[in-house]
Design an enzyme around this catalytic site. Sequence first.
Site, PDB file in Angstrom:
ATOM      1  N   SER A 104       0.833  -1.195   0.000  1.00  0.00           N
ATOM      2  CA  SER A 104       0.000   0.000   0.000  1.00  0.00           C
ATOM      3  C   SER A 104       0.876   1.256   0.000  1.00  0.00           C
ATOM      4  CB  SER A 104      -0.891  -0.016   1.240  1.00  0.00           C
ATOM      5  OG  SER A 104      -1.639   1.163   1.250  1.00  0.00           O
ATOM      6  N   GLY A 105       0.597   2.131  -0.917  1.00  0.00           N
ATOM      7  CA  GLY A 105       1.355   3.385  -1.001  1.00  0.00           C
ATOM      8  C   GLY A 105       2.590   3.271  -1.872  1.00  0.00           C
ATOM      9  N   THR A 109      -1.639   2.561  -8.038  1.00  0.00           N
ATOM     10  CA  THR A 109      -2.750   3.254  -8.687  1.00  0.00           C
ATOM     11  C   THR A 109      -2.240   4.376  -9.579  1.00  0.00           C
ATOM     12  OG1 THR A 109      -4.113   2.688  -6.820  1.00  0.00           O
ATOM     13  CG2 THR A 109      -4.941   4.411  -8.253  1.00  0.00           C
ATOM     14  N   ASN A 156      -1.361   5.557   3.220  1.00  0.00           N
ATOM     15  CA  ASN A 156      -1.558   6.188   1.921  1.00  0.00           C
ATOM     16  C   ASN A 156      -2.809   7.056   1.989  1.00  0.00           C
ATOM     17  OD1 ASN A 156      -1.936   6.860  -0.732  1.00  0.00           O
ATOM     18  ND2 ASN A 156      -1.987   4.752  -1.512  1.00  0.00           N
ATOM     19  N   SER A 159      -5.614   5.499  -0.536  1.00  0.00           N
ATOM     20  CA  SER A 159      -5.394   4.057  -0.641  1.00  0.00           C
ATOM     21  C   SER A 159      -6.603   3.371  -1.279  1.00  0.00           C
ATOM     22  CB  SER A 159      -5.161   3.509   0.762  1.00  0.00           C
ATOM     23  OG  SER A 159      -4.924   2.140   0.685  1.00  0.00           O
ATOM     24  N   SER A 160      -6.321   2.533  -2.259  1.00  0.00           N
ATOM     25  CA  SER A 160      -7.416   1.795  -2.904  1.00  0.00           C
ATOM     26  C   SER A 160      -7.845   0.703  -1.940  1.00  0.00           C
ATOM     27  CB  SER A 160      -6.940   1.152  -4.201  1.00  0.00           C
ATOM     28  OG  SER A 160      -6.123   2.033  -4.909  1.00  0.00           O
ATOM     29  N   GLY A 386      -1.355  -4.827  -2.316  1.00  0.00           N
ATOM     30  CA  GLY A 386      -0.119  -5.578  -2.098  1.00  0.00           C
ATOM     31  C   GLY A 386      -0.174  -6.307  -0.772  1.00  0.00           C
ATOM     32  N   GLU A 388       0.107  -7.379   2.919  1.00  0.00           N
ATOM     33  CA  GLU A 388      -0.119  -6.553   4.119  1.00  0.00           C
ATOM     34  C   GLU A 388       0.258  -7.312   5.385  1.00  0.00           C
ATOM     35  OE1 GLU A 388      -4.130  -5.066   4.227  1.00  0.00           O
ATOM     36  OE2 GLU A 388      -3.698  -3.541   2.699  1.00  0.00           O
TER      37      GLU A 388
HETATM   38  N1  LIG Z   1       4.942   8.222 -10.091  1.00  0.00           N
HETATM   39  C1  LIG Z   1       4.623   8.981  -9.054  1.00  0.00           C
HETATM   40  N2  LIG Z   1       4.946  10.288  -9.057  1.00  0.00           N
HETATM   41  C2  LIG Z   1       4.652  11.072  -8.008  1.00  0.00           C
HETATM   42  N3  LIG Z   1       4.016  10.631  -6.895  1.00  0.00           N
HETATM   43  C3  LIG Z   1       3.669   9.332  -6.814  1.00  0.00           C
HETATM   44  C4  LIG Z   1       3.945   8.447  -7.907  1.00  0.00           C
HETATM   45  N4  LIG Z   1       3.498   7.240  -7.542  1.00  0.00           N
HETATM   46  C5  LIG Z   1       2.943   7.381  -6.310  1.00  0.00           C
HETATM   47  N5  LIG Z   1       3.047   8.627  -5.878  1.00  0.00           N
HETATM   48  C6  LIG Z   1       2.590   9.184  -4.591  1.00  0.00           C
HETATM   49  O1  LIG Z   1       2.303   8.107  -3.735  1.00  0.00           O
HETATM   50  C7  LIG Z   1       0.946   8.103  -3.336  1.00  0.00           C
HETATM   51  C8  LIG Z   1       0.427   6.692  -3.233  1.00  0.00           C
HETATM   52  O2  LIG Z   1       0.387   6.102  -4.500  1.00  0.00           O
HETATM   53  P1  LIG Z   1      -0.778   5.107  -4.902  1.00  0.00           P
HETATM   54  O3  LIG Z   1      -2.079   5.576  -4.424  1.00  0.00           O
HETATM   55  O4  LIG Z   1      -0.613   4.830  -6.332  1.00  0.00           O
HETATM   56  O5  LIG Z   1      -0.373   3.839  -4.071  1.00  0.00           O
HETATM   57  P2  LIG Z   1      -0.987   2.385  -4.186  1.00  0.00           P
HETATM   58  O6  LIG Z   1       0.142   1.470  -4.437  1.00  0.00           O
HETATM   59  O7  LIG Z   1      -2.096   2.371  -5.153  1.00  0.00           O
HETATM   60  O8  LIG Z   1      -1.500   2.153  -2.730  1.00  0.00           O
HETATM   61  P3  LIG Z   1      -2.785   1.350  -2.233  1.00  0.00           P
HETATM   62  O9  LIG Z   1      -2.449  -0.084  -2.281  1.00  0.00           O
HETATM   63  O10 LIG Z   1      -2.959   1.851  -0.860  1.00  0.00           O
HETATM   64  O11 LIG Z   1      -3.889   1.729  -3.106  1.00  0.00           O
HETATM   65  C9  LIG Z   1       0.214   8.917  -4.368  1.00  0.00           C
HETATM   66  O12 LIG Z   1      -0.918   9.513  -3.851  1.00  0.00           O
HETATM   67  C10 LIG Z   1       1.287   9.932  -4.740  1.00  0.00           C
HETATM   68  O13 LIG Z   1       1.300  10.984  -3.823  1.00  0.00           O
HETATM   69 MG   LIG Z   2      -4.053   2.187  -5.000  1.00  0.00          MG
END
Ligand SMILES: Nc1ncnc2c1ncn2[C@@H]1O[C@H](COP(=O)(O)OP(=O)(O)OP(=O)(O)O)[C@@H](O)[C@H]1O
Ligand SMILES: [Mg+2]
Length: 1004
Positions: A104-105, A109, A156, A159-160, A386, A388
Amino acid sequence: MAEHESREFGKADFVLLDNVSLEELLANLKLRFEKGRIYSYIGEVLVSVNPYRAMNIYGRDAIERYEGRELYERPPHLFAIADAAYKAMKRRNKDTCIVISGESGAGKTEASKYIMQYITSITNPNRRAEVERVKNMLLKSNCVLEAFGNAKTNRNDNSSRFGKYMDINFDFKGDPIGGHISNYLLEKSRVIVQQKGERSFHSFYQLLSGAPESLLRSLHIKKDPTTYNYIKVGGNVKSCINDGAEFKAVADAMKVIGFTGDEIQTVYKILSAILHLGNLTFGVDRDVIRIENSKVVSVIAELLSTKVENVEKALLYRTIASGRDIIDKQHTLQEASYGRDALAKAMYERLFCWIVGHINDTIDVKDYDSRVCGNNTVIGVLDIYGFEIFQNNSFEQFCINYCNEKLQQLFIQLVLKQEQDEYQREGIPWKHIDYFNNHVIVDLVEQQHKGIFSVLDEACMNVGKVTDEVFLSRLDNKLSKHAHYTSRMLSPTDKSLEFHKDFRIRHYAGDVAYSVVGFIDKNKDTLFQDFKRLLCNSSNPVLKEMWPEGKLSITEVTKRPPTAGTLFKNSMISLAENLACKEPYYVRCIKPNDVKSPRLFEYERCQHQVEYLGLLENVRVRRAGFAYRQTYPRFLQRYKMISESTWPNHKLQSDKDAVRRLMQGCGFDHDVAYGKTKVFVRTPRTLVSLEEQRTDMARKIVVLLQKVWRGAIARMRYRRMRAGLIILRAYRRYKVESYIREVNGRFKNVSSMKDHGRHVEWPTAPKILHEFEESLQNLYDKWWAWTLIKGLSPEEAMHVRAKVATLEALKGQRSDLGLQRAWEGNYLKRDSPDTASLFTLVSNQLQRKDKFMRVLFACNVRKINAFHRAEDRTVLITDRHLYKMDPLKQYKTMKSIPLYNVTGLSVSPGKDQLVVFHTRDNRDLVVCLKGMVPATDSRIGELVGVLLSHFKSEGRRLLVNITSPVQCSMNGRKRTVTVEPKATQLQPDFTKMRSGYILAVPGN
Ligand SMILES: Nc1ncnc2c1ncn2[C@@H]1O[C@H](COP(=O)(O)OP(=O)(O)OP(=O)(O)O)[C@@H](O)[C@H]1O
Ligand SMILES: [Mg+2]
């Protein structure tokens, strides 16, 4: 292999590490992260580290840099992976998928959104409206799904809280024509409770801060989230999400996707009803359960378009059918609260699934006829939770971690196993590399009868009171020998586990202890039938549609719905099957730290992720034998310039032989294996060296190409110019020839024409023939003149010469030159018929005396002399003299001037017949011809012409002046003669004027 980057950025592909060790891998990852290089490769797997800052690498220019490029042509990037997946789909007509994993994070996404952005940017170059619509929907769907499916967690801010797999369908041209979203396991428990510092789903806060006052009033809700039990924990949590603005954006997106106004209103009503539900409290009054705040019930009833009493009843009682009897069984306090919360969770989950379904309805490919439009291919993008590990891990973590085991299994099958299979297929001797195959863990969870899900389902199915504890002991029984399962009962010395509460699974990614508390309830996921019926009977058609199973009659025996665990397991199995039949691309996301810092690379955190993502194994297998492989034709295409035997084309039997020759030539033969269709390069150094040689040669080739091309351009230009010149010449010749042909045609018969072609019009000559045309016309004129005069008698010829002389001297200066009539010379016979014979007599005497040959001109005149006397006279001009005679005195000669004394003539430009004969001794003879028959005759032209022609024949010059007034010299005195036409004048006559004379002539 990626485009060469400078050494300071580390190795763009981990395959190129000098030593494959965790330390080196992490050191390289850290170096790249610190240098702002967030992407790296392991072969074709992309490793991405969350930069936690805005990176300027996703703009239009970046998209253009990656579009249509091979993976190794540019530095590692998400766009390269997206392009590879797209190209594979388009070129080979294959379904592909991009699996994005990480905790997560870690940036899954965000990555999936950049991939979507890339795909939508490079497709539909013709801007077809239908495709643009689909693209817009696909992009807009993200915003809606995130509002309802994402929440702020401690890890996050966005977070999705659900797994998402999205298929994008493409037509044969590679343009998106639709899509389909599958959602997995929404974390619905979040609707009723959140951990400290976390929030519920964004949608609640968006509604509270974004909805206008009137809407809030109609929903009976207040802006302050702390008023509502279900969301008050996160009510004051600061989030970087602007809820108010998002509310508007989501509403707009929903409209674009096709949600009607009523549907959107219903969504708000459901969200509000859930918030109100959370505030319901129950009490017991003399064994009767009741709702303490019944006002809230009526609000809920209003929002759900149901009757108040039905809501109340569904919350407090449970209808049980036993045989034909129907009994209402009152809930205990605990049951009532459980029912309330279950209803809230179920309503939210249904709402979410309904939204996904609605989006799918609009983006699903409809009416696609593959016979007409070719194969419909798919790119799937999987953005799923991912691995946890929390302090307290429950049923949800168990499901999520199982999901990751499934994906790892798929990764092993598709990447690691595939790799080894490839060597086998290619007939390359291969030493098996050991990697951990997590199949055994997947089985531990999902196997029929023995797996944890099965044991859990069995426990849930039992009619008696089966507790979570009983479930744990059954697990212990069944799995006591499993290497990846343990509990305190099985390992009594392990103090990290609690008796009767915890079990631990040794996941591929690490050990996780799960607490069984709540497993049974969460798996059963009971929602009393009464609630389903309540919502199905709502008068709101949208709500009704969400709860179709509420239609069943109370007495109908319903099959127990599948448990949450089974549903999830089945959806994972079908997801894995779905992905397995596609060509996979992997994005492995890594979270560098827990504090969202763009600078911090927490070594242990990253090490843990690198380990459980199996990156090291991935590198090892990739490098075990061969760091690089490529099909022979493609390898040649890239490196053939290195060797003379392969450049520009080889003449060997096969591409394989050509590659062998190339490698031998470079001295790399010992480092290479030749498969059936591919060449395998063992060490990365060889590949680097090949790349360097290629770059070196490329420069020379570019110069050569430039040289050849410039030469070609110059030759082309020269040929074009020459062709132009030839055409020009041919055209000119054609113009000249056609002019000459035309002239020839027009003038061919002129000799037989009456006017000898005088009327024939000359064709327009081309410019270049200007001089020629002049000469030609001259020639013609001469010919014409010659033709005219060749038959003339000497006398006629003389007249012609005289007329020509007149023309030359007077043309354009006097009007009537008398050219049209025959020139008689001696006009006395005509003008003075009575005395003509006398004149002839006198003239004959003069001829004898002065020996002249012929009379040039004779005419009566009026003269003026130096004494200003005007008198009538006759002028006789012979080839020797000019005689002035007095007609009244039998033509007595009054004066005879030898012609050689005459130096010139002066005439006026008018019609008058004035003429001044200038003499050498300045005693000019000033006369005006008169008494002519007919009176209008003009004879000045003749007089001038005859004299000029005669002078010419004698080789002398005669000056002819045409002036007004006419100048003369009388005994050396300069005089002027001004001609004045007068209506009353019958005959011309001179009168004296101050400085000369006036000649009055008849006329007006
Ligand atoms: N390529 C990127 N450029 C800039 N910031 C990023 C990038 N990727 C991620 N981030 C930052 O990290 C944060 C978390 O990313 P994201 O929501 O994609 O995580 P995730 O893997 O989908 O987490 P989750 O499993 O909780 O959904 C985003 O809100 C953003 O602030
Ligand atoms: Mg996500």
